[in-house]
Motif scaffolding. Structure first.
Motif, PDB file in Angstrom:
ATOM      1  N   UNK A  22       0.856  -1.192   0.000  1.00 49.19           N
ATOM      2  CA  UNK A  22       0.000   0.000   0.000  1.00 49.19           C
ATOM      3  C   UNK A  22       0.890   1.238   0.000  1.00 49.19           C
ATOM      4  N   UNK A  23       0.520   2.219  -0.816  1.00 47.54           N
ATOM      5  CA  UNK A  23       1.240   3.497  -0.821  1.00 47.54           C
ATOM      6  C   UNK A  23       0.691   4.309   0.349  1.00 47.54           C
ATOM      7  N   UNK A  24       1.592   4.664   1.291  1.00 47.09           N
ATOM      8  CA  UNK A  24       1.125   5.401   2.473  1.00 47.09           C
ATOM      9  C   UNK A  24       1.435   6.894   2.380  1.00 47.09           C
ATOM     10  N   UNK A  25       2.345   7.285   1.497  1.00 45.60           N
ATOM     11  CA  UNK A  25       2.573   8.703   1.234  1.00 45.60           C
ATOM     12  C   UNK A  25       3.230   8.840  -0.130  1.00 45.60           C
ATOM     13  N   UNK A  26       3.085  10.036  -0.716  1.00 48.89           N
ATOM     14  CA  UNK A  26       3.669  10.278  -2.038  1.00 48.89           C
ATOM     15  C   UNK A  26       3.955  11.761  -2.214  1.00 48.89           C
ATOM     16  N   UNK A  75       6.189   6.241  -0.560  1.00 47.62           N
ATOM     17  CA  UNK A  75       6.545   5.372   0.559  1.00 47.62           C
ATOM     18  C   UNK A  75       5.519   4.242   0.557  1.00 47.62           C
ATOM     19  N   UNK A  76       6.030   3.017   0.550  1.00 46.45           N
ATOM     20  CA  UNK A  76       5.180   1.831   0.480  1.00 46.45           C
ATOM     21  C   UNK A  76       5.305   1.053   1.789  1.00 46.45           C
ATOM     22  N   UNK A  77       4.160   0.604   2.279  1.00 45.11           N
ATOM     23  CA  UNK A  77       4.145  -0.291   3.432  1.00 45.11           C
ATOM     24  C   UNK A  77       3.602  -1.632   2.946  1.00 45.11           C
ATOM     25  N   UNK A  78       4.244  -2.714   3.396  1.00 39.02           N
ATOM     26  CA  UNK A  78       3.840  -4.069   3.021  1.00 39.02           C
ATOM     27  C   UNK A  78       4.455  -5.030   4.031  1.00 39.02           C
ATOM     28  N   UNK A  79       4.249  -6.313   3.800  1.00 36.50           N
ATOM     29  CA  UNK A  79       4.965  -7.356   4.526  1.00 36.50           C
ATOM     30  C   UNK A  79       5.770  -8.142   3.499  1.00 36.50           C
ATOM     31  N   UNK A 106       8.868  -1.094   5.028  1.00 37.17           N
ATOM     32  CA  UNK A 106       8.524   0.290   4.695  1.00 37.17           C
ATOM     33  C   UNK A 106       9.610   0.757   3.743  1.00 37.17           C
ATOM     34  N   UNK A 107       9.243   1.030   2.511  1.00 40.87           N
ATOM     35  CA  UNK A 107      10.203   1.366   1.461  1.00 40.87           C
ATOM     36  C   UNK A 107       9.951   2.767   0.928  1.00 40.87           C
ATOM     37  N   UNK A 108      11.023   3.551   0.852  1.00 41.51           N
ATOM     38  CA  UNK A 108      10.934   4.865   0.211  1.00 41.51           C
ATOM     39  C   UNK A 108      11.555   4.720  -1.176  1.00 41.51           C
ATOM     40  N   UNK A 109      10.798   5.079  -2.193  1.00 45.86           N
ATOM     41  CA  UNK A 109      11.216   4.816  -3.570  1.00 45.86           C
ATOM     42  C   UNK A 109      11.102   6.062  -4.426  1.00 45.86           C
ATOM     43  N   UNK A 110      11.982   6.134  -5.431  1.00 48.50           N
ATOM     44  CA  UNK A 110      11.898   7.204  -6.422  1.00 48.50           C
ATOM     45  C   UNK A 110      12.360   6.650  -7.757  1.00 48.50           C
ATOM     46  N   UNK A 111      12.154   7.417  -8.818  1.00 49.34           N
ATOM     47  CA  UNK A 111      12.616   7.006 -10.134  1.00 49.34           C
ATOM     48  C   UNK A 111      11.892   5.768 -10.659  1.00 49.34           C
TER      49      UNK A 111
END
Length: 185
Positions: free
Chosen positions: A93-97, A128-132, A140-145
């Motif tokens: 789930x995307x928790x912030x963008x 920022x993605x939250x998952x298991x 909790x992953x912060x991603x770009x590009x």
């Protein structure tokens, strides 16, 4: 082994249906499914194996693309700096963008779409993605590009959204407001 014949194509109901949350910790069946999905992506990126089994190269795969109505997604890609993103995601789930947008300068494709769809797909530049993970650990992953675009594409699949749903129907190549292009390399 997952092959192209296992991947459902455009028009299949699972591609436009909101997938169900998956119980954590994962059942053995769901864990194996995610492992098989990652193996498919690795195989599809290996020229020899891809040719032998007639696989289209992919960097992401979601369970709905296999006709399975579950919030599971696999991603296997290296970014332009050589950092590997290889994940089996449970209930991502995307928790912030960011407000800033991005888009793939070459457009997006999909293993479930056998035609070339012209146009830019507006995405969030940073998410920022939250998952298991497969072992039930919270992520909790912060991603770009490029990785951020792939994660958004696969999470969309778990929500019944196709990439071309985002394309401006009147002006497919209109550059999205406040957006910068992203290359796959």
């Amino acid at each position: 082994m997952i092959t192209m014949k296992d991947i459902v194509r455009e028009g299949h109901p699972s591609l436009v249906t909101l997938a169900d949350e998956v119980e954590v910790p994962l059942s053995d069946e769901n864990k194996q499914l995610l492992k098989d999905m990652i193996t498919f992506l690795k195989n599809s990126q290996d020229e020899e194996i891809a040719e032998k089994y007639n696989l289209r190269a992919g960097v992401g795969l979601a369970a709905p693309q296999l006709g399975i109505n579950k919030k599971l997604a696999a991603i296997h890609v290296e970014d332009s700096n050589g950092k590997l993103y290889s994940y089996g995601l449970v209930n991502p789930k995307i928790i912030s963008h960011s407000v800033e947008k991005s888009y793939l300068s070459s457009g997006e494709g999909c293993l479930s779409v056998d035609r070339n769809v012209e146009g830019f797909v507006p995405r969030h530049a940073r998410i920022t993605v939250r998952a298991h993970d497969m072992d039930g650990n919270p992520l909790k992953l912060r991603l770009k590009g490029y990785p951020a675009i792939i994660f958004q594409h696969e999470i969309d699949h778990t929500n019944g959204i196709m990439f071309f749903d985002h394309i401006n129907k009147d002006q497919p190549f209109a550059i999205p407001d406040n957006a910068k292009p992203v290359d796959t390399e």
